[in-house]
Design a protein around this motif. Structure first.
Motif, PDB file in Angstrom:
ATOM      1  N   GLN A  36       1.180  -8.904   1.019  1.00  0.00           N
ATOM      2  CA  GLN A  36      -0.251  -8.573   0.624  1.00  0.00           C
ATOM      3  C   GLN A  36      -0.953  -9.790  -0.025  1.00  0.00           C
ATOM      4  N   ASP A  37      -0.073 -10.656  -0.648  1.00  0.00           N
ATOM      5  CA  ASP A  37      -0.512 -11.980  -1.066  1.00  0.00           C
ATOM      6  C   ASP A  37      -0.850 -12.828   0.086  1.00  0.00           C
ATOM      7  N   GLU A  38       0.068 -12.886   0.957  1.00  0.00           N
ATOM      8  CA  GLU A  38      -0.155 -13.923   2.431  1.00  0.00           C
ATOM      9  C   GLU A  38      -1.471 -13.308   2.936  1.00  0.00           C
ATOM     10  N   ASP A  61      -7.713 -11.936   4.924  1.00  0.00           N
ATOM     11  CA  ASP A  61      -7.462 -10.655   5.813  1.00  0.00           C
ATOM     12  C   ASP A  61      -7.459  -9.475   4.775  1.00  0.00           C
ATOM     13  N   ILE A  62      -8.594  -8.804   4.222  1.00  0.00           N
ATOM     14  CA  ILE A  62      -8.532  -7.715   3.382  1.00  0.00           C
ATOM     15  C   ILE A  62      -7.952  -6.614   4.176  1.00  0.00           C
ATOM     16  N   GLU A  63      -8.027  -6.079   5.420  1.00  0.00           N
ATOM     17  CA  GLU A  63      -7.365  -5.240   5.684  1.00  0.00           C
ATOM     18  C   GLU A  63      -6.136  -5.260   5.884  1.00  0.00           C
ATOM     19  N   GLY A  64      -5.417  -6.376   5.997  1.00  0.00           N
ATOM     20  CA  GLY A  64      -3.770  -6.710   6.061  1.00  0.00           C
ATOM     21  C   GLY A  64      -3.402  -6.354   4.753  1.00  0.00           C
ATOM     22  N   PHE A  65      -4.229  -6.889   3.653  1.00  0.00           N
ATOM     23  CA  PHE A  65      -3.665  -6.542   2.286  1.00  0.00           C
ATOM     24  C   PHE A  65      -3.626  -5.247   1.912  1.00  0.00           C
ATOM     25  N   MET A  66      -4.737  -4.369   2.461  1.00  0.00           N
ATOM     26  CA  MET A  66      -4.695  -2.861   2.413  1.00  0.00           C
ATOM     27  C   MET A  66      -3.419  -2.279   3.084  1.00  0.00           C
ATOM     28  N   ASP A  67      -2.849  -3.075   4.070  1.00  0.00           N
ATOM     29  CA  ASP A  67      -1.749  -2.260   4.699  1.00  0.00           C
ATOM     30  C   ASP A  67      -0.654  -1.865   3.681  1.00  0.00           C
ATOM     31  N   GLY A  68      -0.710  -2.196   2.261  1.00  0.00           N
ATOM     32  CA  GLY A  68       0.202  -2.077   1.450  1.00  0.00           C
ATOM     33  C   GLY A  68       0.002  -0.726   0.554  1.00  0.00           C
ATOM     34  N   TYR A  69      -1.250  -0.039   0.790  1.00  0.00           N
ATOM     35  CA  TYR A  69      -1.830   1.014   0.286  1.00  0.00           C
ATOM     36  C   TYR A  69      -1.478   2.113   1.200  1.00  0.00           C
ATOM     37  N   TRP A  70      -1.465   3.412   0.496  1.00  0.00           N
ATOM     38  CA  TRP A  70      -1.291   4.789   1.073  1.00  0.00           C
ATOM     39  C   TRP A  70      -2.767   4.813   1.900  1.00  0.00           C
ATOM     40  N   ALA A 104     -10.301   4.661   2.153  1.00  0.00           N
ATOM     41  CA  ALA A 104     -11.533   3.976   2.568  1.00  0.00           C
ATOM     42  C   ALA A 104     -12.649   3.500   1.477  1.00  0.00           C
ATOM     43  N   PRO A 105     -12.807   4.226   0.385  1.00  0.00           N
ATOM     44  CA  PRO A 105     -13.505   3.754  -0.635  1.00  0.00           C
ATOM     45  C   PRO A 105     -12.934   2.568  -1.270  1.00  0.00           C
ATOM     46  N   THR A 106     -11.506   2.573  -1.307  1.00  0.00           N
ATOM     47  CA  THR A 106     -11.187   1.223  -1.860  1.00  0.00           C
ATOM     48  C   THR A 106     -11.050   0.143  -0.978  1.00  0.00           C
ATOM     49  N   LEU A 107     -10.812   0.282   0.191  1.00  0.00           N
ATOM     50  CA  LEU A 107     -11.100  -0.772   1.130  1.00  0.00           C
ATOM     51  C   LEU A 107     -12.542  -1.358   0.804  1.00  0.00           C
ATOM     52  N   GLU A 108     -13.638  -0.381   0.969  1.00  0.00           N
ATOM     53  CA  GLU A 108     -14.882  -0.730   0.799  1.00  0.00           C
ATOM     54  C   GLU A 108     -15.197  -1.582  -0.315  1.00  0.00           C
ATOM     55  N   ARG A 109     -14.413  -1.130  -1.596  1.00  0.00           N
ATOM     56  CA  ARG A 109     -14.856  -1.798  -2.843  1.00  0.00           C
ATOM     57  C   ARG A 109     -14.466  -3.273  -2.718  1.00  0.00           C
ATOM     58  N   TYR A 110     -13.085  -3.352  -2.201  1.00  0.00           N
ATOM     59  CA  TYR A 110     -12.526  -4.651  -2.006  1.00  0.00           C
ATOM     60  C   TYR A 110     -13.547  -5.710  -1.039  1.00  0.00           C
ATOM     61  N   ARG A 111     -14.140  -4.816   0.025  1.00  0.00           N
ATOM     62  CA  ARG A 111     -15.034  -5.714   0.978  1.00  0.00           C
ATOM     63  C   ARG A 111     -16.244  -6.074   0.395  1.00  0.00           C
ATOM     64  N   THR A 112     -16.797  -5.522  -0.518  1.00  0.00           N
ATOM     65  CA  THR A 112     -18.158  -5.497  -1.200  1.00  0.00           C
ATOM     66  C   THR A 112     -17.780  -6.661  -2.143  1.00  0.00           C
ATOM     67  N   ARG A 113     -16.759  -6.689  -3.056  1.00  0.00           N
ATOM     68  CA  ARG A 113     -16.420  -7.365  -4.077  1.00  0.00           C
ATOM     69  C   ARG A 113     -16.076  -8.887  -3.882  1.00  0.00           C
ATOM     70  N   TYR A 114     -15.383  -8.799  -2.681  1.00  0.00           N
ATOM     71  CA  TYR A 114     -14.807  -9.985  -2.095  1.00  0.00           C
ATOM     72  C   TYR A 114     -15.397 -10.248  -0.700  1.00  0.00           C
ATOM     73  N   SER A 115     -16.710 -10.428  -0.776  1.00  0.00           N
ATOM     74  CA  SER A 115     -17.392 -10.384   0.824  1.00  0.00           C
ATOM     75  C   SER A 115     -17.283 -11.847   1.416  1.00  0.00           C
ATOM     76  N   SER A 116     -16.700 -12.751   0.611  1.00  0.00           N
ATOM     77  CA  SER A 116     -16.429 -13.951   1.443  1.00  0.00           C
ATOM     78  C   SER A 116     -15.189 -14.697   0.901  1.00  0.00           C
ATOM     79  N   ARG A 117     -14.743 -15.603   1.870  1.00  0.00           N
ATOM     80  CA  ARG A 117     -13.399 -16.271   1.603  1.00  0.00           C
ATOM     81  C   ARG A 117     -13.563 -16.945   0.240  1.00  0.00           C
ATOM     82  N   ALA A 118     -14.588 -17.733  -0.164  1.00  0.00           N
ATOM     83  CA  ALA A 118     -14.530 -18.241  -1.480  1.00  0.00           C
ATOM     84  C   ALA A 118     -14.492 -17.305  -2.501  1.00  0.00           C
TER      85      ALA A 118
END
Length: 160
Positions: free
Chosen positions: A50-52, A58-67, A85-99
């Motif tokens: 997940q850290d890697e 790669d947020i989707e790769g990070f989410m591979d660890g989740y059910w 899906a809502p958790t993935l969307e939360r991550y995408r919204t909150r962390y919308s850029s590499r920075a």
């Protein structure tokens, strides 16, 4: 005659008590159940992946660890999100850029296997970003599903 019957009954009861109190030989370890050390290593590897993935953007790769289930639970910032899906969307919204994602480091892992298919992990998270370094604590509940550990509940707190 009565004394003979009482004596025979006492002997039978004594024999039953001794037999009932004997301990059975320990069962042989089930080779299909990984050891605690193997499970701790597998869970640690999951969190390292997940850290890697996070650090590669790669947020989707990070989410591979989740059910991947509508029953996934994610709690943070005073809110609870239910579902993959809502958790993935939360991550995408909150962390919308590499920075915004920064570099993630998880540490101080305390892994407790509750059973061969359930574990809890306590740890610390830290993001390194250009202008700040947010961090905090997390508690994960994991279940082994189809031979793989998956996070079914994540409670993440911020030190801020």
């Amino acid at each position: 005659m009565r004394q003979t019957i009482l004596a025979a009954t006492a002997l039978c009861l004594a024999g039953f008590s001794v037999t009932a109190c004997q301990t059975a030989e320990p069962a042989a370890a089930d080779a299909s159940v990984p050891s605690v050390a193997e499970d701790e290593a597998a869970i640690t590897a999951l969190l390292e992946r997940q850290d890697e993935a996070w650090n590669a953007g790669d947020i989707e790769g990070f989410m591979d660890g989740y059910w991947q289930s509508p029953e996934l639970r994610f709690a943070s910032g005073g809110t609870v999100v239910r579902g993959y899906a809502p958790t993935l969307e939360r991550y995408r919204t909150r962390y919308s850029s590499r920075a915004a994602m920064g570099t993630l480091d998880t540490s101080d892992l305390e892994i407790v296997r509750l059973s061969p298919d359930a574990a809890i992990v306590h740890g610390r998270w830290q993001l390194e970003r250009e202008n700040d370094t947010p961090g905090g604590l997390f508690t994960l509940v994991l279940r082994r599903m189809d031979g793989e550990w998956k996070i079914i509940s994540d409670t993440t707190t911020s030190a801020d």
